[in-house]
Motif scaffolding. Structure first.
Motif, short mmCIF file in Angstrom:
data_model
loop_
_atom_site.label_atom_id
_atom_site.label_comp_id
_atom_site.label_asym_id
_atom_site.label_seq_id
_atom_site.Cartn_x
_atom_site.Cartn_y
_atom_site.Cartn_z
N ARG A 22 41.87 70.10 75.05
CA ARG A 22 40.77 69.76 74.16
C ARG A 22 39.75 68.91 74.90
NH1 ARG A 22 40.80 72.16 69.06
NH2 ARG A 22 42.93 72.72 68.64
N MET A 30 31.05 65.54 76.48
CA MET A 30 32.44 65.90 76.24
C MET A 30 32.96 66.64 77.46
SD MET A 30 33.03 66.69 72.26
CE MET A 30 34.73 66.23 72.42
N THR A 31 34.20 66.32 77.85
CA THR A 31 34.78 66.87 79.06
C THR A 31 36.12 67.51 78.75
OG1 THR A 31 33.75 65.09 80.30
CG2 THR A 31 35.50 66.30 81.41
N ALA A 32 36.36 68.70 79.33
CA ALA A 32 37.67 69.35 79.25
C ALA A 32 38.14 69.54 80.69
CB ALA A 32 37.56 70.69 78.53
N GLU A 58 37.21 65.73 75.48
CA GLU A 58 37.20 64.30 75.18
C GLU A 58 35.77 63.80 75.34
OE1 GLU A 58 38.74 62.50 79.34
OE2 GLU A 58 40.25 63.48 78.12
N SER A 59 35.37 62.85 74.51
CA SER A 59 34.00 62.40 74.45
C SER A 59 33.84 61.04 75.13
CB SER A 59 33.56 62.29 72.99
OG SER A 59 32.25 61.80 72.91
N ARG A 60 32.66 60.83 75.73
CA ARG A 60 32.31 59.52 76.26
C ARG A 60 30.81 59.33 76.11
NH1 ARG A 60 32.51 62.55 81.05
NH2 ARG A 60 30.79 62.11 82.47
#
Length: 165
Positions: free
Chosen positions: A34, A161-163, A36-38
């Motif tokens: 999934r 957002m990173t996957a 993830e946000s930063r």
């Protein structure tokens, strides 16, 4: 009949234990996981969402789409020919159209990373509720494009957002 009942019980136990593999790295559908946000940190006066201009690129002059406000969901879904990047976000105004994951080509992007900007035309029709400003976009990637990729990022105006694999 005597042999079939124990076989059925054993088969049922084996099949129910397969549920544990669903959330592990052994399952190829979980290879990217999934998103993830930063938050985006301000660096210099240059906007990181606007790539440096290339003299040969005529499309950038005509394309007036702006980054949407926030990316809320990112998923990489594997398929036999590669993967599908699916991103959801919230625009600043209602009525956004021609939503796209635009590749960001910049020297600051590592070689093992694909970075996309989530952009759309956003007419100033009104703010409205968050549900009325939600957009969904997808992009198909081939296996050849994914060979060296370890990370996929989707950039909006307020967050990234990173996957990862």
């Amino acid at each position: 009949m005597r042999k079939s009942i124990p076989l059925i019980l054993i088969a049922a136990l084996v099949l129910t234990s397969c549920g544990r593999l669903r959330d592990t790295r052994l399952n190829p559908f979980n290879w990217f996981g999934r998103g993830e946000s930063r938050q985006i940190e301000a660096v210099e006066n240059r906007n990181p969402l606007i790539p440096r201009r290339n003299v040969l690129s005529a499309r950038e002059k005509d394309d007036l789409r702006q980054p949407i406000q926030q990316v809320t969901f990112l998923a990489i879904e594997r398929n036999p020919s590669g993967a599908i990047i699916r991103a959801e976000g919230v625009t600043t105004y209602q009525g956004a159209y021609e939503v796209e994951l635009r590749p960001v080509i910049d020297e600051t992007v590592p070689e093992d990373t694909l970075r996309y900007a989530l952009v759309a035309y956003q007419p100033r029709l009104g703010v409205g509720t968050e549900a009325s400003r939600r957009v969904v976009v997808a992009r198909d990637l081939s296996n050849q494009e994914l060979v060296t990729i370890r990370q996929i990022e989707v950039v909006a105006a307020a967050n990234v957002m990173t996957a990862r694999r």
